[in-house]
Write a protein that holds these residues in place. Structure first.
Motif, PDB file in Angstrom:
ATOM      1  N   ALA A   1       0.790  -1.226   0.000  1.00  0.00           N
ATOM      2  CA  ALA A   1       0.000   0.000   0.000  1.00  0.00           C
ATOM      3  C   ALA A   1       0.825   1.281   0.000  1.00  0.00           C
ATOM      4  O   ALA A   1       0.301   2.334  -0.334  1.00  0.00           O
ATOM      5  N   CYS A   2       2.128   1.210   0.337  1.00  0.00           N
ATOM      6  CA  CYS A   2       2.884   2.456   0.519  1.00  0.00           C
ATOM      7  C   CYS A   2       3.937   2.721  -0.547  1.00  0.00           C
ATOM      8  O   CYS A   2       4.325   3.862  -0.751  1.00  0.00           O
ATOM      9  N   GLY A   3       4.457   1.694  -1.201  1.00  0.00           N
ATOM     10  CA  GLY A   3       5.441   1.876  -2.266  1.00  0.00           C
ATOM     11  C   GLY A   3       6.876   2.026  -1.803  1.00  0.00           C
ATOM     12  O   GLY A   3       7.767   2.191  -2.633  1.00  0.00           O
ATOM     13  N   ALA A   4       7.144   1.965  -0.494  1.00  0.00           N
ATOM     14  CA  ALA A   4       8.521   2.107  -0.010  1.00  0.00           C
ATOM     15  C   ALA A   4       9.429   0.989  -0.528  1.00  0.00           C
ATOM     16  O   ALA A   4      10.635   1.171  -0.651  1.00  0.00           O
ATOM     17  N   CYS A   5       8.844  -0.139  -0.879  1.00  0.00           N
ATOM     18  CA  CYS A   5       9.610  -1.300  -1.332  1.00  0.00           C
ATOM     19  C   CYS A   5       9.721  -1.392  -2.851  1.00  0.00           C
ATOM     20  O   CYS A   5      10.183  -2.412  -3.373  1.00  0.00           O
ATOM     21  N   THR A   6       9.355  -0.343  -3.566  1.00  0.00           N
ATOM     22  CA  THR A   6       9.353  -0.395  -5.035  1.00  0.00           C
ATOM     23  C   THR A   6      10.750  -0.644  -5.584  1.00  0.00           C
ATOM     24  O   THR A   6      11.715   0.020  -5.198  1.00  0.00           O
ATOM     25  N   VAL A   7      10.846  -1.631  -6.469  1.00  0.00           N
ATOM     26  CA  VAL A   7      12.057  -1.922  -7.239  1.00  0.00           C
ATOM     27  C   VAL A   7      11.630  -2.089  -8.693  1.00  0.00           C
ATOM     28  O   VAL A   7      10.436  -2.092  -9.005  1.00  0.00           O
TER      29      VAL A   7
ATOM     30  N   ARG B   1       8.171  -1.260 -12.600  1.00  0.00           N
ATOM     31  CA  ARG B   1       8.110  -1.088 -11.151  1.00  0.00           C
ATOM     32  C   ARG B   1       7.166  -2.098 -10.513  1.00  0.00           C
ATOM     33  O   ARG B   1       6.073  -2.354 -11.025  1.00  0.00           O
ATOM     34  N   ILE B   2       7.622  -2.648  -9.406  1.00  0.00           N
ATOM     35  CA  ILE B   2       6.814  -3.610  -8.653  1.00  0.00           C
ATOM     36  C   ILE B   2       6.980  -3.341  -7.154  1.00  0.00           C
ATOM     37  O   ILE B   2       7.972  -2.754  -6.731  1.00  0.00           O
ATOM     38  N   ASN B   3       5.994  -3.782  -6.383  1.00  0.00           N
ATOM     39  CA  ASN B   3       6.106  -3.769  -4.928  1.00  0.00           C
ATOM     40  C   ASN B   3       6.780  -5.071  -4.527  1.00  0.00           C
ATOM     41  O   ASN B   3       6.174  -6.141  -4.629  1.00  0.00           O
ATOM     42  N   SER B   4       8.013  -4.983  -4.076  1.00  0.00           N
ATOM     43  CA  SER B   4       8.767  -6.202  -3.769  1.00  0.00           C
ATOM     44  C   SER B   4       8.242  -6.929  -2.538  1.00  0.00           C
ATOM     45  O   SER B   4       8.513  -8.112  -2.370  1.00  0.00           O
ATOM     46  N   CYS B   5       7.437  -6.270  -1.712  1.00  0.00           N
ATOM     47  CA  CYS B   5       6.861  -6.950  -0.546  1.00  0.00           C
ATOM     48  C   CYS B   5       5.771  -7.933  -0.955  1.00  0.00           C
ATOM     49  O   CYS B   5       5.464  -8.872  -0.216  1.00  0.00           O
ATOM     50  N   LEU B   6       5.175  -7.728  -2.129  1.00  0.00           N
ATOM     51  CA  LEU B   6       4.105  -8.605  -2.606  1.00  0.00           C
ATOM     52  C   LEU B   6       4.595  -9.701  -3.539  1.00  0.00           C
ATOM     53  O   LEU B   6       3.808 -10.544  -3.967  1.00  0.00           O
ATOM     54  N   ALA B   7       5.873  -9.687  -3.866  1.00  0.00           N
ATOM     55  CA  ALA B   7       6.440 -10.634  -4.828  1.00  0.00           C
ATOM     56  C   ALA B   7       7.254 -11.697  -4.108  1.00  0.00           C
ATOM     57  O   ALA B   7       8.010 -11.383  -3.183  1.00  0.00           O
ATOM     58  N   LEU B   8       7.105 -12.926  -4.518  1.00  0.00           N
ATOM     59  CA  LEU B   8       7.970 -13.979  -3.988  1.00  0.00           C
ATOM     60  C   LEU B   8       9.278 -13.961  -4.759  1.00  0.00           C
ATOM     61  O   LEU B   8       9.291 -13.833  -5.993  1.00  0.00           O
ATOM     62  N   ALA B   9      10.378 -14.115  -4.054  1.00  0.00           N
ATOM     63  CA  ALA B   9      11.688 -14.101  -4.710  1.00  0.00           C
ATOM     64  C   ALA B   9      11.771 -15.166  -5.793  1.00  0.00           C
ATOM     65  O   ALA B   9      12.321 -14.916  -6.865  1.00  0.00           O
TER      66      ALA B   9
ATOM     67  N   SER C   1      13.868   5.911  -1.757  1.00  0.00           N
ATOM     68  CA  SER C   1      14.333   4.862  -2.679  1.00  0.00           C
ATOM     69  C   SER C   1      13.168   4.317  -3.499  1.00  0.00           C
ATOM     70  O   SER C   1      13.293   4.120  -4.714  1.00  0.00           O
ATOM     71  N   GLY C   2      12.024   4.101  -2.866  1.00  0.00           N
ATOM     72  CA  GLY C   2      10.848   3.637  -3.598  1.00  0.00           C
ATOM     73  C   GLY C   2      10.315   4.691  -4.542  1.00  0.00           C
ATOM     74  O   GLY C   2       9.889   4.388  -5.662  1.00  0.00           O
ATOM     75  N   GLN C   3      10.346   5.949  -4.118  1.00  0.00           N
ATOM     76  CA  GLN C   3       9.891   7.049  -4.977  1.00  0.00           C
ATOM     77  C   GLN C   3      10.762   7.131  -6.234  1.00  0.00           C
ATOM     78  O   GLN C   3      10.244   7.266  -7.347  1.00  0.00           O
ATOM     79  N   ILE C   4      12.067   7.052  -6.063  1.00  0.00           N
ATOM     80  CA  ILE C   4      12.974   7.170  -7.209  1.00  0.00           C
ATOM     81  C   ILE C   4      12.825   5.965  -8.136  1.00  0.00           C
ATOM     82  O   ILE C   4      12.718   6.133  -9.361  1.00  0.00           O
ATOM     83  N   CYS C   5      12.796   4.758  -7.588  1.00  0.00           N
ATOM     84  CA  CYS C   5      12.603   3.579  -8.449  1.00  0.00           C
ATOM     85  C   CYS C   5      11.278   3.670  -9.195  1.00  0.00           C
ATOM     86  O   CYS C   5      11.207   3.377 -10.393  1.00  0.00           O
ATOM     87  N   SER C   6      10.237   4.088  -8.506  1.00  0.00           N
ATOM     88  CA  SER C   6       8.934   4.218  -9.147  1.00  0.00           C
ATOM     89  C   SER C   6       8.968   5.290 -10.231  1.00  0.00           C
ATOM     90  O   SER C   6       8.417   5.097 -11.324  1.00  0.00           O
ATOM     91  N   ALA C   7       9.614   6.416  -9.953  1.00  0.00           N
ATOM     92  CA  ALA C   7       9.677   7.496 -10.938  1.00  0.00           C
ATOM     93  C   ALA C   7      10.467   7.069 -12.173  1.00  0.00           C
ATOM     94  O   ALA C   7      10.085   7.408 -13.297  1.00  0.00           O
TER      95      ALA C   7
END
Length: 160
Positions: free
Chosen positions: A44-50, A56-64, A99-105
């Motif tokens: 929900a927050c995007g801090a984990c965006t890679v 761009r994806i939310n890495s907290c929702l993805a399985l490695a 970091s999530g903002q920049i990756c998302s941008a």
């Protein structure tokens, strides 16, 4: 345990992990790449965006294990004009979401350049992002400090 070979920031990284380990936890806890932040751990927050293959994806929702063989780029692997623009436009305060903002941008600018329409705003030609369109396209990334104006200005500068 399963063996997973991730390609992160251009390097092949073999890991022995449990199949339920998120990409976020694999990056932070197994590879020591702590630039990607764990915020809500619910997407929900995007801090984990890679970026995965540039998207761009939310890495907290993805399985490695789902990302074996794909190119993962974290903030540690980013070298982009947005970083300087964020500094010039004060696009961060506490820095937790940066970091999530920049990756998302970075991903968002690539989407825009490729002509991907935004969900609610009329798509403008590449390089002509309005503040409203930037805000909509970046709406998956939250900043508790409220540095949104600086973030929008930084993205606009780079998009020009």
């Amino acid at each position: 345990m399963v063996e997973v070979r991730l390609r992160v920031n251009g390097a092949d990284e073999p890991l022995d992990i449990q199949p339920q380990v998120s990409l976020l936890d694999a990056l932070r806890e197994h590879l020591g790449l702590t630039g990607t932040k764990k915020g809500c751990d619910q997407g929900a927050c995007g801090a984990c965006t890679v970026l995965a293959d540039g998207e761009r994806i939310n890495s907290c929702l993805a399985l490695a294990v789902q990302y074996e063989g794909r190119e993962i780029t974290t903030i540690e692997g980013i070298d982009h004009p947005l970083q300087g623009a964020f500094v010039r436009h004060d696009g961060f305060q506490c820095g937790y979401c940066t970091s999530g903002q920049i990756c998302s941008a970075v991903g968002m600018l690539a989407e825009h350049k490729d002509g991907m329409p935004s969900a609610v705003t009329e798509h403008a030609p590449a390089g002509e992002l309005s503040p409203a369109e930037i805000r909509e396209r970046m709406s998956g990334n939250l900043c508790r400090c409220g540095a949104y104006n600086g973030i929008v200005e930084a993205i606009q500068e780079v998009a020009r």
